[in-house]
Design an enzyme around this catalytic site. Sequence first.
Site, PDB file in Angstrom:
ATOM      1  N   SER A   1      39.350  38.040  35.521  1.00 47.82           N
ATOM      2  CA  SER A   1      38.150  37.250  35.581  1.00 47.82           C
ATOM      3  C   SER A   1      37.786  36.705  34.168  1.00 47.82           C
ATOM      4  CB  SER A   1      36.967  38.102  36.058  1.00 47.82           C
ATOM      5  OG  SER A   1      35.539  37.315  36.148  1.00 47.82           O
TER       6      SER A   1
ATOM      7  N   HIS B   1      40.611  34.543  38.052  1.00 50.49           N
ATOM      8  CA  HIS B   1      39.651  34.595  38.895  1.00 50.49           C
ATOM      9  C   HIS B   1      38.316  33.912  38.229  1.00 50.49           C
ATOM     10  CE1 HIS B   1      36.713  36.112  42.057  1.00 50.49           C
ATOM     11  NE2 HIS B   1      35.896  36.508  40.912  1.00 50.49           N
TER      12      HIS B   1
ATOM     13  N   ASP C   1      34.503  32.716  38.155  1.00 54.99           N
ATOM     14  CA  ASP C   1      33.299  32.940  38.525  1.00 54.99           C
ATOM     15  C   ASP C   1      32.259  31.765  38.420  1.00 54.99           C
ATOM     16  OD1 ASP C   1      33.522  35.633  39.692  1.00 54.99           O
ATOM     17  OD2 ASP C   1      33.819  36.485  37.529  1.00 54.99           O
TER      18      ASP C   1
ATOM     19  N   MET D   1      28.669  30.352  38.999  1.00 55.83           N
ATOM     20  CA  MET D   1      27.219  30.861  39.301  1.00 55.83           C
ATOM     21  C   MET D   1      26.037  29.752  38.984  1.00 55.83           C
ATOM     22  SD  MET D   1      27.354  34.743  37.571  1.00 55.83           S
ATOM     23  CE  MET D   1      28.642  35.751  37.632  1.00 55.83           C
TER      24      MET D   1
ATOM     25  N   HIS E   1      35.353  31.544  42.871  1.00 57.48           N
ATOM     26  CA  HIS E   1      34.467  32.499  43.284  1.00 57.48           C
ATOM     27  C   HIS E   1      33.124  31.688  43.304  1.00 57.48           C
ATOM     28  CE1 HIS E   1      32.123  36.668  43.651  1.00 57.48           C
ATOM     29  NE2 HIS E   1      31.807  35.900  44.391  1.00 57.48           N
TER      30      HIS E   1
ATOM     31  N   MET F   1      29.480  31.431  43.590  1.00 59.81           N
ATOM     32  CA  MET F   1      28.128  32.129  43.811  1.00 59.81           C
ATOM     33  C   MET F   1      26.946  31.366  43.861  1.00 59.81           C
ATOM     34  SD  MET F   1      29.209  35.518  41.787  1.00 59.81           S
ATOM     35  CE  MET F   1      30.554  34.725  40.894  1.00 59.81           C
TER      36      MET F   1
ATOM     37  N   MET G   1      32.507  42.417  47.513  1.00 60.95           N
ATOM     38  CA  MET G   1      32.035  42.528  46.292  1.00 60.95           C
ATOM     39  C   MET G   1      31.689  44.261  46.186  1.00 60.95           C
ATOM     40  SD  MET G   1      31.774  39.870  44.645  1.00 60.95           S
ATOM     41  CE  MET G   1      30.845  40.378  43.344  1.00 60.95           C
TER      42      MET G   1
ATOM     43  N   GLY H   1      37.365  42.201  34.744  1.00 57.21           N
ATOM     44  CA  GLY H   1      37.121  41.167  33.840  1.00 57.21           C
ATOM     45  C   GLY H   1      37.091  42.162  32.616  1.00 57.21           C
TER      46      GLY H   1
HETATM   47  C1  DX5 Z   1      30.477  39.563  39.269  1.00 52.71           C
HETATM   48  C2  DX5 Z   1      31.672  38.688  39.148  1.00 52.71           C
HETATM   49  C3  DX5 Z   1      32.871  39.164  38.830  1.00 52.71           C
HETATM   50  C4  DX5 Z   1      32.983  39.744  37.333  1.00 52.71           C
HETATM   51  C5  DX5 Z   1      33.508  41.009  37.351  1.00 52.71           C
HETATM   52  O1  DX5 Z   1      29.458  38.510  39.857  1.00 52.71           O
HETATM   53  O2  DX5 Z   1      31.980  37.941  40.413  1.00 52.71           O
HETATM   54  O3  DX5 Z   1      33.922  38.466  39.042  1.00 52.71           O
HETATM   55  O4  DX5 Z   1      33.475  38.991  36.516  1.00 52.71           O
HETATM   56  O5  DX5 Z   1      33.485  41.558  36.183  1.00 52.71           O
HETATM   57  P1  DX5 Z   1      33.836  43.242  35.836  1.00 52.71           P
HETATM   58  O6  DX5 Z   1      35.431  43.168  36.318  1.00 52.71           O
HETATM   59  O7  DX5 Z   1      33.336  43.320  34.385  1.00 52.71           O
HETATM   60  O8  DX5 Z   1      32.988  43.981  36.717  1.00 52.71           O
HETATM   61 ZN    ZN Z   2      33.941  37.003  40.947  1.00 52.51          ZN
END
Ligand code: DX5
Ligand code: ZN
Length: 225
Positions: free
Chosen positions: A7, A32, A34, A36, A65, A67, A136, A196
Amino acid sequence: MIELAASILAADFAHLADEVALVERGGATILHVDIMDGHFVPNITFGPPVVQALRPITKLPLDCHLMVENPDDFIPAFAQAGADMMSVHQEVCRHLHRTLQHIVQHGMLPAVVINPATPVDTLVEVLPMLHHVLVMSVNPGFGGQKFLPLALDKIAHLAELRDEMGLNFRIEVDGGVAHDTVAQVVEAGADMLVAGSAIFSPGKTEQNAVEFLKLARAAGSVQVA
Ligand code: DX5
Ligand code: ZN
């Protein structure tokens, strides 16, 4: 096949291409990404221009992903930017089946994400359409949160449904997946492992990925035996 989906939320954005090269060397086979919007989740990241910038610097599939409150509005832009997989949240898709059809029509592999509070059974009707389900294991919005064990039963439940229904979608898990939690998620049945903060760390990124995959694959071979 057990895969690490690194991530990039936890990467050093000023050196993104270098960071991607390091996780590739460490064995990550998916990136990956993210997305947002500051509405569906209380944080803002990046959009199609960053996906477009990543596309020529790596051969790894880009797993976007979303969001965001209105994923339908962004499907064409992410497809054009070079996204390979697109996951949308069950909680925001009023017409989930239609959204998944759009993702496929735009040449991307479709997936649905479920928040910790969303039951697996809300997906039964669309499971045959999916490349993967993303479970999640934190409430989305931030990296570096603590893994929620309730995700384990949901992963196992999905793996059972897959067997019962004779399907072959994959199971991805996201949030708090780290060296100390990865064995449990693999044993429960996940095979696309998003991580991540457990991976990106100055001077240690490649080694973190190598060790993470070693632990994941060890847990995977126990499961098969
Ligand atoms: C959170 C994201 C994840 C995030 C995970 O909303 O969807 O992909 O990067 O981060 P870690 O691995 O640090 O929990
Ligand atoms: Zn994610």
